[in-house]
Design a protein around this motif. Structure first.
Motif, short mmCIF file in Angstrom:
data_model
loop_
_atom_site.label_atom_id
_atom_site.label_comp_id
_atom_site.label_asym_id
_atom_site.label_seq_id
_atom_site.Cartn_x
_atom_site.Cartn_y
_atom_site.Cartn_z
N UNK A 45 0.79 -1.22 0.00
CA UNK A 45 0.00 0.00 0.00
C UNK A 45 0.82 1.27 0.00
N UNK A 46 2.15 1.16 0.17
CA UNK A 46 3.00 2.35 0.20
C UNK A 46 3.16 2.91 -1.21
N UNK A 47 3.41 4.23 -1.29
CA UNK A 47 3.58 4.90 -2.57
C UNK A 47 5.02 4.75 -3.04
N UNK A 48 5.18 4.64 -4.35
CA UNK A 48 6.50 4.49 -4.97
C UNK A 48 6.67 5.60 -6.00
N UNK A 49 7.86 6.20 -6.04
CA UNK A 49 8.14 7.26 -7.01
C UNK A 49 9.38 6.91 -7.82
N UNK A 50 9.22 6.93 -9.15
CA UNK A 50 10.36 6.81 -10.04
C UNK A 50 10.68 8.23 -10.51
N UNK A 51 11.82 8.76 -10.06
CA UNK A 51 12.20 10.15 -10.34
C UNK A 51 13.26 10.14 -11.43
N UNK A 52 13.08 10.97 -12.46
CA UNK A 52 14.04 11.02 -13.56
C UNK A 52 14.13 12.44 -14.10
N UNK A 53 15.19 12.68 -14.86
CA UNK A 53 15.40 13.99 -15.48
C UNK A 53 15.05 13.91 -16.96
N UNK A 54 14.35 14.94 -17.44
CA UNK A 54 14.00 15.02 -18.85
C UNK A 54 14.79 16.16 -19.48
N UNK A 55 14.76 16.22 -20.80
CA UNK A 55 15.54 17.24 -21.50
C UNK A 55 14.84 18.60 -21.46
N UNK A 56 13.51 18.58 -21.62
CA UNK A 56 12.75 19.82 -21.74
C UNK A 56 12.15 20.23 -20.40
N UNK A 57 12.19 21.53 -20.11
CA UNK A 57 11.62 22.04 -18.86
C UNK A 57 10.11 22.15 -18.96
N UNK A 58 9.43 21.77 -17.88
CA UNK A 58 7.99 22.00 -17.73
C UNK A 58 7.80 22.63 -16.36
N UNK A 59 7.15 23.79 -16.33
CA UNK A 59 6.95 24.56 -15.09
C UNK A 59 8.28 24.83 -14.38
N UNK A 60 9.32 25.13 -15.16
CA UNK A 60 10.60 25.50 -14.58
C UNK A 60 11.44 24.37 -14.02
N UNK A 61 11.08 23.11 -14.30
CA UNK A 61 11.83 21.98 -13.75
C UNK A 61 12.02 20.90 -14.81
N UNK A 62 13.20 20.30 -14.81
CA UNK A 62 13.47 19.18 -15.72
C UNK A 62 13.24 17.84 -15.03
N UNK A 63 12.90 17.87 -13.75
CA UNK A 63 12.71 16.63 -12.99
C UNK A 63 11.25 16.19 -13.10
N UNK A 64 11.05 14.91 -13.41
CA UNK A 64 9.70 14.35 -13.55
C UNK A 64 9.58 13.14 -12.63
#
Length: 106
Positions: A45-64
């Motif tokens: 039931x715990x939440x899992x996050x896969x964090x990665x960097x993208x090339x293009x910025x969205x809302x001032x951040x490249x981290x998705x």
């Protein structure tokens, strides 16, 4: 002052699969410090996050982030199954994920 992590680490092993087919809806995760299926029960039931960097910025951040949830235990070695909102891409095999310690059942 030392930093404290609010998550534990895990690795993506791959997709759930059979002899000839694989199911990309379900990912297998190996959690750090979890050796038995009894230990893995805590993470259901715990939440899992896969964090990665993208090339293009969205809302001032490249981290998705791709969010998911641990659904059940896989086998007896502490591996768990997780379902993500969008299926993880194949390049994530072997990548690390963050297992958040919420929602808590304690």
């Amino acid at each position: 002052m030392a930093e404290t992590r609010l998550y534990s680490k895990g690795r993506v092993l791959g997709f759930e699969r059979a002899k000839r087919t694989q199911n990309p809806n379900v990912s297998l995760l190996k959690l750090e410090g979890v050796q038995t299926s009894k230990d893995a029960q805590f993470y259901l039931g715990k939440r899992v996050a896969y964090v990665y960097r993208a090339k293009r910025e969205i809302n001032g951040s490249k981290i998705r982030v791709i969010w998911g949830r641990i659904s059940r235990v896989h086998g007896t070695g502490g591996v768990v199954k997780a379902r993500f909102r969008k299926n993880l891409p194949a390049k994530t095999m072997g990548a690390s994920v963050r297992v958040m310690l919420y929602p808590s059942t304690i």
